[in-house]
Every structure is written in C-alpha cells, then in structure tokens.
Design an enzyme around this catalytic site. Sequence first.
Site, PDB file in Angstrom:
ATOM      1  N   THR A  26       0.830  -1.193   0.000  1.00 35.93           N
ATOM      2  CA  THR A  26       0.000   0.000   0.000  1.00 35.93           C
ATOM      3  C   THR A  26       0.870   1.250   0.000  1.00 35.93           C
ATOM      4  O   THR A  26       2.057   1.202   0.323  1.00 35.93           O
ATOM      5  CB  THR A  26      -0.944   0.028   1.211  1.00 35.93           C
ATOM      6  OG1 THR A  26      -0.166  -0.040   2.403  1.00 35.93           O
ATOM      7  CG2 THR A  26      -1.924  -1.138   1.180  1.00 35.93           C
ATOM      8  N   CYS A  27       0.244   2.344  -0.365  1.00 36.60           N
ATOM      9  CA  CYS A  27       0.907   3.643  -0.441  1.00 36.60           C
ATOM     10  C   CYS A  27       1.623   3.936   0.879  1.00 36.60           C
ATOM     11  O   CYS A  27       1.044   3.700   1.938  1.00 36.60           O
ATOM     12  CB  CYS A  27      -0.155   4.697  -0.727  1.00 36.60           C
ATOM     13  SG  CYS A  27       0.481   6.361  -0.913  1.00 36.60           S
ATOM     14  N   PRO A  28       2.843   4.382   0.828  1.00 39.73           N
ATOM     15  CA  PRO A  28       3.668   4.812  -0.290  1.00 39.73           C
ATOM     16  C   PRO A  28       4.663   3.758  -0.769  1.00 39.73           C
ATOM     17  O   PRO A  28       5.553   4.067  -1.554  1.00 39.73           O
ATOM     18  CB  PRO A  28       4.423   6.010   0.296  1.00 39.73           C
ATOM     19  CG  PRO A  28       4.707   5.576   1.700  1.00 39.73           C
ATOM     20  CD  PRO A  28       3.450   4.807   2.114  1.00 39.73           C
ATOM     21  N   ASP A  81      -0.166   8.045  -7.752  1.00 43.13           N
ATOM     22  CA  ASP A  81       1.184   8.164  -7.205  1.00 43.13           C
ATOM     23  C   ASP A  81       2.267   8.080  -8.278  1.00 43.13           C
ATOM     24  O   ASP A  81       3.233   8.850  -8.244  1.00 43.13           O
ATOM     25  CB  ASP A  81       1.438   7.076  -6.155  1.00 43.13           C
ATOM     26  CG  ASP A  81       0.577   7.249  -4.918  1.00 43.13           C
ATOM     27  OD1 ASP A  81       0.057   8.365  -4.698  1.00 43.13           O
ATOM     28  OD2 ASP A  81       0.415   6.258  -4.174  1.00 43.13           O
ATOM     29  N   ASP A  89      -2.529  -1.521  -5.399  1.00 42.86           N
ATOM     30  CA  ASP A  89      -3.062  -0.380  -4.676  1.00 42.86           C
ATOM     31  C   ASP A  89      -3.637   0.630  -5.671  1.00 42.86           C
ATOM     32  O   ASP A  89      -2.900   1.172  -6.498  1.00 42.86           O
ATOM     33  CB  ASP A  89      -1.953   0.276  -3.853  1.00 42.86           C
ATOM     34  CG  ASP A  89      -2.442   1.422  -2.991  1.00 42.86           C
ATOM     35  OD1 ASP A  89      -3.660   1.700  -2.984  1.00 42.86           O
ATOM     36  OD2 ASP A  89      -1.604   2.040  -2.315  1.00 42.86           O
TER      37      ASP A  89
END
Length: 75
Positions: free
Chosen positions: A12-14, A45, A39
Amino acid sequence: MANHTLDAKDLTCPLPVLRARKAMKHLAPDDVLVIEATDPAATKDFPAFCDATGHKLLSVDHDGAVYTFRIRKAG
C-alpha cells in the site's frame, strides 16, 4: 535499453513508489521499469512520481486487480 520488473502487488501507499524509486537508482538511462501494483492509489502516485523525477510514464494498464506501469528512466 532493457526492461526490468518490480512486483509491488499487495503493498500500500507509499511503498510501491518507494520501491520503484529504489529500483530506478540501479537502472541505466532509458531502461524501462515495469511495475505491477494492486493499490488503486498507485494510479495517482506513479504519475506524480514521474513528474517529480523526470522519468517518463510510458503506459498504465489495468487487468482485474493489478495495475501495470511502464516507466522509462530519465537520461
């Protein structure tokens, strides 16, 4: 020019972008990094990452839950 792959699925981010940033450091200019991620935030992103670093986002594909990004390293 060579293609390299990065499996960022289930991260998941980041983390997908951070892993891509680290991988890009080891590539030669004009090499392509192919990233697979799950994600949905990665769709925002990776374009932002490319804008900030000068790398070129070549394509974004979506197949089921997997997004595939192709990024060419800046020269």
